[in-house]
Design a protein around this motif. Structure first.
Motif, PDB file in Angstrom:
ATOM      1  N   ASN A   1     -19.945  26.410 -50.895  1.00 25.74           N
ATOM      2  CA  ASN A   1     -21.029  26.803 -50.002  1.00 25.74           C
ATOM      3  C   ASN A   1     -20.661  28.106 -49.313  1.00 25.74           C
ATOM      4  O   ASN A   1     -19.487  28.342 -49.007  1.00 25.74           O
ATOM      5  CB  ASN A   1     -21.301  25.730 -48.934  1.00 25.74           C
ATOM      6  CG  ASN A   1     -21.864  24.458 -49.538  1.00 25.74           C
ATOM      7  OD1 ASN A   1     -22.762  24.502 -50.373  1.00 25.74           O
ATOM      8  ND2 ASN A   1     -21.331  23.323 -49.130  1.00 25.74           N
ATOM      9  N   THR A   2     -21.657  28.922 -49.052  1.00 26.82           N
ATOM     10  CA  THR A   2     -21.420  30.193 -48.360  1.00 26.82           C
ATOM     11  C   THR A   2     -22.533  30.467 -47.358  1.00 26.82           C
ATOM     12  O   THR A   2     -23.669  30.017 -47.525  1.00 26.82           O
ATOM     13  CB  THR A   2     -21.356  31.384 -49.344  1.00 26.82           C
ATOM     14  OG1 THR A   2     -22.617  31.513 -50.003  1.00 26.82           O
ATOM     15  CG2 THR A   2     -20.260  31.197 -50.366  1.00 26.82           C
ATOM     16  N   ARG A   3     -22.178  31.207 -46.328  1.00 27.06           N
ATOM     17  CA  ARG A   3     -23.133  31.761 -45.378  1.00 27.06           C
ATOM     18  C   ARG A   3     -22.708  33.210 -45.157  1.00 27.06           C
ATOM     19  O   ARG A   3     -21.580  33.464 -44.718  1.00 27.06           O
ATOM     20  CB  ARG A   3     -23.133  30.994 -44.045  1.00 27.06           C
ATOM     21  CG  ARG A   3     -23.496  29.530 -44.163  1.00 27.06           C
ATOM     22  CD  ARG A   3     -24.973  29.341 -44.466  1.00 27.06           C
ATOM     23  NE  ARG A   3     -25.338  27.930 -44.435  1.00 27.06           N
ATOM     24  CZ  ARG A   3     -25.263  27.112 -45.484  1.00 27.06           C
ATOM     25  NH1 ARG A   3     -24.810  27.579 -46.636  1.00 27.06           N
ATOM     26  NH2 ARG A   3     -25.633  25.848 -45.372  1.00 27.06           N
ATOM     27  N   MET A   4     -23.601  34.131 -45.469  1.00 28.72           N
ATOM     28  CA  MET A   4     -23.267  35.546 -45.348  1.00 28.72           C
ATOM     29  C   MET A   4     -24.405  36.271 -44.640  1.00 28.72           C
ATOM     30  O   MET A   4     -25.583  35.993 -44.903  1.00 28.72           O
ATOM     31  CB  MET A   4     -23.033  36.183 -46.722  1.00 28.72           C
ATOM     32  CG  MET A   4     -21.984  35.491 -47.564  1.00 28.72           C
ATOM     33  SD  MET A   4     -21.657  36.374 -49.112  1.00 28.72           S
ATOM     34  CE  MET A   4     -20.628  35.154 -49.951  1.00 28.72           C
ATOM     35  N   ALA A   5     -24.068  37.203 -43.774  1.00 28.50           N
ATOM     36  CA  ALA A   5     -25.085  37.979 -43.068  1.00 28.50           C
ATOM     37  C   ALA A   5     -24.454  39.227 -42.479  1.00 28.50           C
ATOM     38  O   ALA A   5     -23.267  39.236 -42.134  1.00 28.50           O
ATOM     39  CB  ALA A   5     -25.731  37.150 -41.965  1.00 28.50           C
ATOM     40  N   ARG A   6     -25.257  40.264 -42.371  1.00 31.19           N
ATOM     41  CA  ARG A   6     -24.832  41.473 -41.678  1.00 31.19           C
ATOM     42  C   ARG A   6     -25.350  41.402 -40.253  1.00 31.19           C
ATOM     43  O   ARG A   6     -26.549  41.336 -40.007  1.00 31.19           O
ATOM     44  CB  ARG A   6     -25.365  42.733 -42.374  1.00 31.19           C
ATOM     45  CG  ARG A   6     -24.889  44.023 -41.714  1.00 31.19           C
ATOM     46  CD  ARG A   6     -25.216  45.224 -42.581  1.00 31.19           C
ATOM     47  NE  ARG A   6     -26.643  45.424 -42.736  1.00 31.19           N
ATOM     48  CZ  ARG A   6     -27.418  46.101 -41.885  1.00 31.19           C
ATOM     49  NH1 ARG A   6     -26.880  46.631 -40.780  1.00 31.19           N
ATOM     50  NH2 ARG A   6     -28.698  46.252 -42.107  1.00 31.19           N
ATOM     51  N   LEU A   7     -24.431  41.409 -39.305  1.00 29.48           N
ATOM     52  CA  LEU A   7     -24.772  41.346 -37.889  1.00 29.48           C
ATOM     53  C   LEU A   7     -24.356  42.675 -37.258  1.00 29.48           C
ATOM     54  O   LEU A   7     -23.173  42.985 -37.182  1.00 29.48           O
ATOM     55  CB  LEU A   7     -24.059  40.182 -37.201  1.00 29.48           C
ATOM     56  CG  LEU A   7     -24.336  38.790 -37.796  1.00 29.48           C
ATOM     57  CD1 LEU A   7     -23.503  37.736 -37.084  1.00 29.48           C
ATOM     58  CD2 LEU A   7     -25.816  38.456 -37.710  1.00 29.48           C
ATOM     59  N   GLY A   8     -25.362  43.436 -36.806  1.00 27.08           N
ATOM     60  CA  GLY A   8     -25.058  44.776 -36.333  1.00 27.08           C
ATOM     61  C   GLY A   8     -24.592  45.630 -37.492  1.00 27.08           C
ATOM     62  O   GLY A   8     -25.268  45.742 -38.515  1.00 27.08           O
ATOM     63  N   HIS A   9     -23.414  46.220 -37.367  1.00 23.21           N
ATOM     64  CA  HIS A   9     -22.842  47.027 -38.441  1.00 23.21           C
ATOM     65  C   HIS A   9     -21.723  46.280 -39.167  1.00 23.21           C
ATOM     66  O   HIS A   9     -21.064  46.867 -40.036  1.00 23.21           O
ATOM     67  CB  HIS A   9     -22.296  48.348 -37.886  1.00 23.21           C
ATOM     68  CG  HIS A   9     -23.351  49.214 -37.265  1.00 23.21           C
ATOM     69  ND1 HIS A   9     -24.334  49.838 -38.009  1.00 23.21           N
ATOM     70  CD2 HIS A   9     -23.599  49.540 -35.973  1.00 23.21           C
ATOM     71  CE1 HIS A   9     -25.134  50.525 -37.206  1.00 23.21           C
ATOM     72  NE2 HIS A   9     -24.704  50.366 -35.963  1.00 23.21           N
ATOM     73  N   ASP A  10     -21.502  45.022 -38.841  1.00 21.32           N
ATOM     74  CA  ASP A  10     -20.441  44.233 -39.465  1.00 21.32           C
ATOM     75  C   ASP A  10     -21.041  43.195 -40.405  1.00 21.32           C
ATOM     76  O   ASP A  10     -22.105  42.625 -40.139  1.00 21.32           O
ATOM     77  CB  ASP A  10     -19.591  43.528 -38.411  1.00 21.32           C
ATOM     78  CG  ASP A  10     -18.695  44.494 -37.669  1.00 21.32           C
ATOM     79  OD1 ASP A  10     -18.607  45.657 -38.100  1.00 21.32           O
ATOM     80  OD2 ASP A  10     -18.094  44.089 -36.659  1.00 21.32           O
ATOM     81  N   PHE A  11     -20.305  42.945 -41.493  1.00 20.38           N
ATOM     82  CA  PHE A  11     -20.700  41.915 -42.451  1.00 20.38           C
ATOM     83  C   PHE A  11     -19.841  40.680 -42.202  1.00 20.38           C
ATOM     84  O   PHE A  11     -18.626  40.777 -42.016  1.00 20.38           O
ATOM     85  CB  PHE A  11     -20.506  42.409 -43.881  1.00 20.38           C
ATOM     86  CG  PHE A  11     -21.131  41.502 -44.906  1.00 20.38           C
ATOM     87  CD1 PHE A  11     -22.507  41.460 -45.062  1.00 20.38           C
ATOM     88  CD2 PHE A  11     -20.352  40.685 -45.697  1.00 20.38           C
ATOM     89  CE1 PHE A  11     -23.089  40.618 -45.997  1.00 20.38           C
ATOM     90  CE2 PHE A  11     -20.918  39.848 -46.635  1.00 20.38           C
ATOM     91  CZ  PHE A  11     -22.293  39.816 -46.788  1.00 20.38           C
ATOM     92  N   ASN A  12     -20.481  39.520 -42.164  1.00 21.38           N
ATOM     93  CA  ASN A  12     -19.794  38.272 -41.843  1.00 21.38           C
ATOM     94  C   ASN A  12     -19.967  37.277 -42.981  1.00 21.38           C
ATOM     95  O   ASN A  12     -21.068  37.141 -43.538  1.00 21.38           O
ATOM     96  CB  ASN A  12     -20.352  37.671 -40.548  1.00 21.38           C
ATOM     97  CG  ASN A  12     -20.117  38.569 -39.350  1.00 21.38           C
ATOM     98  OD1 ASN A  12     -19.181  38.386 -38.589  1.00 21.38           O
ATOM     99  ND2 ASN A  12     -20.983  39.573 -39.170  1.00 21.38           N
ATOM    100  N   VAL A  13     -18.875  36.584 -43.296  1.00 21.30           N
ATOM    101  CA  VAL A  13     -18.867  35.632 -44.405  1.00 21.30           C
ATOM    102  C   VAL A  13     -18.231  34.333 -43.944  1.00 21.30           C
ATOM    103  O   VAL A  13     -17.209  34.333 -43.246  1.00 21.30           O
ATOM    104  CB  VAL A  13     -18.072  36.178 -45.617  1.00 21.30           C
ATOM    105  CG1 VAL A  13     -18.105  35.200 -46.772  1.00 21.30           C
ATOM    106  CG2 VAL A  13     -18.602  37.532 -46.050  1.00 21.30           C
TER     107      VAL A  13
END
Length: 264
Positions: A110-122
């Motif tokens: 399972n994964t959750r990925m998103a770009r928050l502001g200028h950072d990418f989070n995984v």
């Protein structure tokens, strides 16, 4: 005379061994890094084992001189791990992390990925059931060396196993999808989630977003959540409370049925 020269050479060799050992010992006590070729040079100078050579147990207290026993790593024996990673957004971050998982014999579940502001989070749930402890340790080290990415690895929380004779309880939870859409203001997320927490309604997944409204200067706030309503929670009361929140916040809240997320 030949015997005397032999004893002189042996004494000289012992003095050289002693001097070399003391130099290495002083360097180790100061925390200096000692090349492997220099650590035992003093002992190799003597044709026989030097009486000044100490055992590994005796030298274990010196930094850089003897390696201490490695502590047990909980990740090395874990079958599943949660990987959290973040860093400045750029192409190739996910590919680098996924390749590191693949090289270690892991499988991304399972994964959750998103770009928050200028950072990418995984966030990843990875199974290492087919990986050896050494492969898991290597993965944790290599993942932390990915350029521009901060990676944290931890084993998943172990759940208590049921006895084989115990019956598996039937899932009596009710799963719902909650979609909220309306004008953004401070406290809207807290208003919804505080009620869910007070009623012991568990949040399985939750995503929020804020966008500029097509008309006017207000921002639009959206929230999509999947929740688990236990058997001790009244569905009628839940619906009434969500209707009150809808009127109080001035937003639209749509509730629909959702399939179970439980995998055990």
């Amino acid at each position: 005379r030949r015997s005397r020269e032999m004893w002189h050479r042996r004494d000289l060799a012992r003095l050289v061994a002693r001097a070399g050992f003391l130099a290495v010992r002083r360097a180790a006590s100061r925390g200096c890094l000692i090349p492997a070729s220099s650590r035992h040079a003093a002992w190799r100078s003597s044709p026989e084992r030097s009486p000044f050579r100490t055992s590994p147990q005796e030298t274990r207290g010196f930094r850089g001189f003897a390696t201490q026993d490695a502590q047990d790593d909980p990740f090395a024996s874990a079958e599943k791990a949660i990987i959290t990673a973040y860093g400045p957004d750029r192409p190739g971050l996910v590919s680098s992390l996924a390749k590191t998982v693949l090289d270690a014999g892991g499988n991304v579940e399972n994964t959750r990925m998103a770009r928050l502001g200028h950072d990418f989070n995984v966030m990843m749930l990875v199974s290492f059931a087919d990986s050896s402890p050494e492969e898991r340790k290597t993965f944790a080290r290599v993942a932390e060396e990915i350029p521009g990415l901060t990676v944290k690895v931890r084993p998943t929380t172990k759940r208590s196993r049921r006895d084989a004779s115990d019956e598996v309880p039937q899932d009596t939870s009710r799963w719902r999808r909650v979609f909220l859409h309306g004008t953004d203001f401070k406290g809207s997320l807290h208003a919804v989630t505080s009620y869910l927490g007070e009623e012991r309604i568990n949040i399985e997944t939750l995503n929020t977003d804020t966008q500029r409204a097509p008309f006017g200067e207000d921002d639009l706030f959206t929230m999509e959540a999947v929740i688990e309503i236990g058997p001790d929670v009244s569905l009628a009361k839940f619906k009434k409370t969500m209707d009150r929140l809808k009127r109080r916040l001035g937003v639209d809240i749509v509730i629909s049925e959702h399939e179970s997320h439980r995998d055990d």
